[in-house]
Design an enzyme around this catalytic site. Sequence first.
Site, PDB file in Angstrom:
ATOM      1  N   LYS A  13       2.261   9.411   0.224  1.00  0.00           N
ATOM      2  CA  LYS A  13       3.573   9.923   0.034  1.00  0.00           C
ATOM      3  C   LYS A  13       4.345   8.985  -0.998  1.00  0.00           C
ATOM      4  CE  LYS A  13       4.137   8.529   4.574  1.00  0.00           C
ATOM      5  NZ  LYS A  13       2.955   8.240   4.719  1.00  0.00           N
ATOM      6  N   ARG A  88      10.257  10.012  11.565  1.00  0.00           N
ATOM      7  CA  ARG A  88       8.893   9.814  12.212  1.00  0.00           C
ATOM      8  C   ARG A  88       8.798  10.136  13.694  1.00  0.00           C
ATOM      9  NH1 ARG A  88       7.124   5.795   8.185  1.00  0.00           N
ATOM     10  NH2 ARG A  88       5.206   5.134   8.543  1.00  0.00           N
ATOM     11  N   ARG A 127      -5.606  -0.428  -0.492  1.00  0.00           N
ATOM     12  CA  ARG A 127      -4.176  -0.510  -1.334  1.00  0.00           C
ATOM     13  C   ARG A 127      -3.943  -1.997  -1.378  1.00  0.00           C
ATOM     14  NH1 ARG A 127       0.507   2.733   1.660  1.00  0.00           N
ATOM     15  NH2 ARG A 127      -0.381   1.957   3.574  1.00  0.00           N
ATOM     16  N   ARG A 160      -1.043  -5.339   2.012  1.00  0.00           N
ATOM     17  CA  ARG A 160      -0.092  -5.278   3.365  1.00  0.00           C
ATOM     18  C   ARG A 160      -0.790  -5.872   4.867  1.00  0.00           C
ATOM     19  NH1 ARG A 160       2.831   0.417   3.100  1.00  0.00           N
ATOM     20  NH2 ARG A 160       2.477   0.066   5.370  1.00  0.00           N
ATOM     21  N   ARG A 171      -1.361   2.655  13.896  1.00  0.00           N
ATOM     22  CA  ARG A 171      -0.639   3.547  13.075  1.00  0.00           C
ATOM     23  C   ARG A 171      -1.094   4.878  13.289  1.00  0.00           C
ATOM     24  NH1 ARG A 171      -0.646   0.570   7.742  1.00  0.00           N
ATOM     25  NH2 ARG A 171       0.711   2.169   7.065  1.00  0.00           N
TER      26      ARG A 171
HETATM   27  P1  ADP Z   1       2.949   4.321   5.413  1.00  0.00           P
HETATM   28  O1  ADP Z   1       3.543   4.850   4.238  1.00  0.00           O
HETATM   29  O2  ADP Z   1       1.495   3.600   5.200  1.00  0.00           O
HETATM   30  O3  ADP Z   1       2.936   5.288   6.503  1.00  0.00           O
HETATM   31  P2  ADP Z   1       5.438   2.742   5.690  1.00  0.00           P
HETATM   32  O4  ADP Z   1       5.512   2.252   4.576  1.00  0.00           O
HETATM   33  O5  ADP Z   1       6.338   4.307   5.554  1.00  0.00           O
HETATM   34  O6  ADP Z   1       3.918   3.016   6.077  1.00  0.00           O
HETATM   35  O7  ADP Z   1       5.887   2.234   7.050  1.00  0.00           O
HETATM   36  C1  ADP Z   1       5.507   0.922   7.448  1.00  0.00           C
HETATM   37  C2  ADP Z   1       6.091   0.492   8.595  1.00  0.00           C
HETATM   38  O8  ADP Z   1       7.486   0.517   8.628  1.00  0.00           O
HETATM   39  C3  ADP Z   1       5.680   1.301   9.793  1.00  0.00           C
HETATM   40  O9  ADP Z   1       4.474   1.145  10.407  1.00  0.00           O
HETATM   41  C4  ADP Z   1       6.910   0.954  10.853  1.00  0.00           C
HETATM   42  O10 ADP Z   1       6.675  -0.169  11.620  1.00  0.00           O
HETATM   43  C5  ADP Z   1       8.147   0.852   9.898  1.00  0.00           C
HETATM   44  N1  ADP Z   1       8.805   2.009   9.772  1.00  0.00           N
HETATM   45  C6  ADP Z   1       8.942   2.719   8.438  1.00  0.00           C
HETATM   46  N2  ADP Z   1       9.632   3.904   8.667  1.00  0.00           N
HETATM   47  C7  ADP Z   1       9.661   4.074  10.155  1.00  0.00           C
HETATM   48  C8  ADP Z   1      10.379   5.157  10.576  1.00  0.00           C
HETATM   49  N3  ADP Z   1      11.006   6.309   9.976  1.00  0.00           N
HETATM   50  N4  ADP Z   1      10.603   4.996  12.031  1.00  0.00           N
HETATM   51  C9  ADP Z   1       9.992   3.685  12.461  1.00  0.00           C
HETATM   52  N5  ADP Z   1       9.376   2.913  11.939  1.00  0.00           N
HETATM   53  C10 ADP Z   1       9.501   2.892  10.674  1.00  0.00           C
HETATM   54  P1  ADP Z   2       1.680   6.370   1.818  1.00  0.00           P
HETATM   55  O1  ADP Z   2       3.078   6.239   1.226  1.00  0.00           O
HETATM   56  O2  ADP Z   2       1.629   7.671   2.317  1.00  0.00           O
HETATM   57  O3  ADP Z   2       1.157   5.637   2.906  1.00  0.00           O
HETATM   58  P2  ADP Z   2       0.602   5.724  -0.874  1.00  0.00           P
HETATM   59  O4  ADP Z   2       1.276   6.316  -1.765  1.00  0.00           O
HETATM   60  O5  ADP Z   2       1.043   3.996  -0.620  1.00  0.00           O
HETATM   61  O6  ADP Z   2       0.583   6.219   0.838  1.00  0.00           O
HETATM   62  O7  ADP Z   2      -0.869   5.667  -1.274  1.00  0.00           O
HETATM   63  C1  ADP Z   2      -1.780   4.664  -0.377  1.00  0.00           C
HETATM   64  C2  ADP Z   2      -3.000   4.101  -1.404  1.00  0.00           C
HETATM   65  O8  ADP Z   2      -3.696   5.222  -2.162  1.00  0.00           O
HETATM   66  C3  ADP Z   2      -2.159   3.390  -2.745  1.00  0.00           C
HETATM   67  O9  ADP Z   2      -3.123   2.452  -2.960  1.00  0.00           O
HETATM   68  C4  ADP Z   2      -2.528   4.559  -3.862  1.00  0.00           C
HETATM   69  O10 ADP Z   2      -2.377   3.860  -4.927  1.00  0.00           O
HETATM   70  C5  ADP Z   2      -3.457   5.278  -3.435  1.00  0.00           C
HETATM   71  N1  ADP Z   2      -3.176   6.830  -3.522  1.00  0.00           N
HETATM   72  C6  ADP Z   2      -2.386   7.606  -3.364  1.00  0.00           C
HETATM   73  N2  ADP Z   2      -2.449   8.720  -3.771  1.00  0.00           N
HETATM   74  C7  ADP Z   2      -3.743   8.808  -4.239  1.00  0.00           C
HETATM   75  C8  ADP Z   2      -4.701  10.038  -4.617  1.00  0.00           C
HETATM   76  N3  ADP Z   2      -4.294  11.323  -4.513  1.00  0.00           N
HETATM   77  N4  ADP Z   2      -5.873   9.880  -4.725  1.00  0.00           N
HETATM   78  C9  ADP Z   2      -6.483   8.441  -4.708  1.00  0.00           C
HETATM   79  N5  ADP Z   2      -5.580   7.479  -4.309  1.00  0.00           N
HETATM   80  C10 ADP Z   2      -4.276   7.570  -4.044  1.00  0.00           C
END
Ligand code: ADP
Ligand code: ADP
Length: 228
Positions: A13, A88, A127, A160, A171
Amino acid sequence: MVILLIGPPGAGKGTQVDRLSQHYCLNKVGTGDILRQEVVKRSELGVKVEGYMKKGKLVPDDIIVDVVTRRMDWGSNCRGYLLDGFPRTKKQAQMLDHLLKERGKKIDLVFNIEVSEPELIRRISGRRVCPKCFRLYHIDYNKPRVDELCDYCRTPLIQREDDREEVVRKRLTLYREETKPLLQYYRRQSKLVDINGNGRAEEVFRQISAYIDSHLSYNSHSNKAELK
Ligand code: ADP
Ligand code: ADP
Ligand code: ZN
């Protein structure tokens, strides 16, 4: 124009939102990124949310909605908003509808980024992020030019804390239980678009942008996007 990206942790995302926000001039609102910056700053908000994030728990709805409302009210010289990681929960989705309605806006499209579980695990475990400028990397898919250093600010990259295996499992479970039901909520409103997120980042971007280009028309006069 208001576009949401929904998908499990590691679906890509953040990666897509970076590209789409530049391509379409949309303000990105990534709740995870905003909260991580607050944690680094040791602000009152950061201190409040740090414990939840470390454990892979969801931050309470009221806190999150407050963060998003304030960010959206900063105003925008762009064409609209791109929301990543919010809503979420069902409650957040309802609160979002309400806050948009109050501001004369509505959600235009919701992209559901689907990625297989083994690929999610590969993406999350590889990541790496820059703790200073928050740019994203991956040890195999998106390597920095110089080993383990951010390309832009040369800061050593980190993993992270919530990307450790036991936290990731929690998660993923929370995603299934709390966030996945939202897909049905948006599907019923005919706003949901399923995207196969297993391919390369460029390929996923191509799918999303092709959909936006063919389904939304933008009226620069009224600053509104409309479904064609
Ligand atoms: P990912 O993209 O890997 O799913 P995020 O970076 O979006 O993770 O979120 C990291 C953490 O931040 C989540 O595990 C949660 O603790 C918090 N968080 C982010 N967005 C939300 C939300 N909309 N509601 C509740 N917690 C959130
Ligand atoms: P999210 O925000 O959904 O948690 P991220 O954008 O942080 O996901 O992506 C998670 C990891 O995967 C990062 O290290 C990113 O560089 C890598 N990544 C993202 N999109 C792709 C893809 N289409 N193919 C391979 N690796 C990806
Ligand atoms: Zn950096």
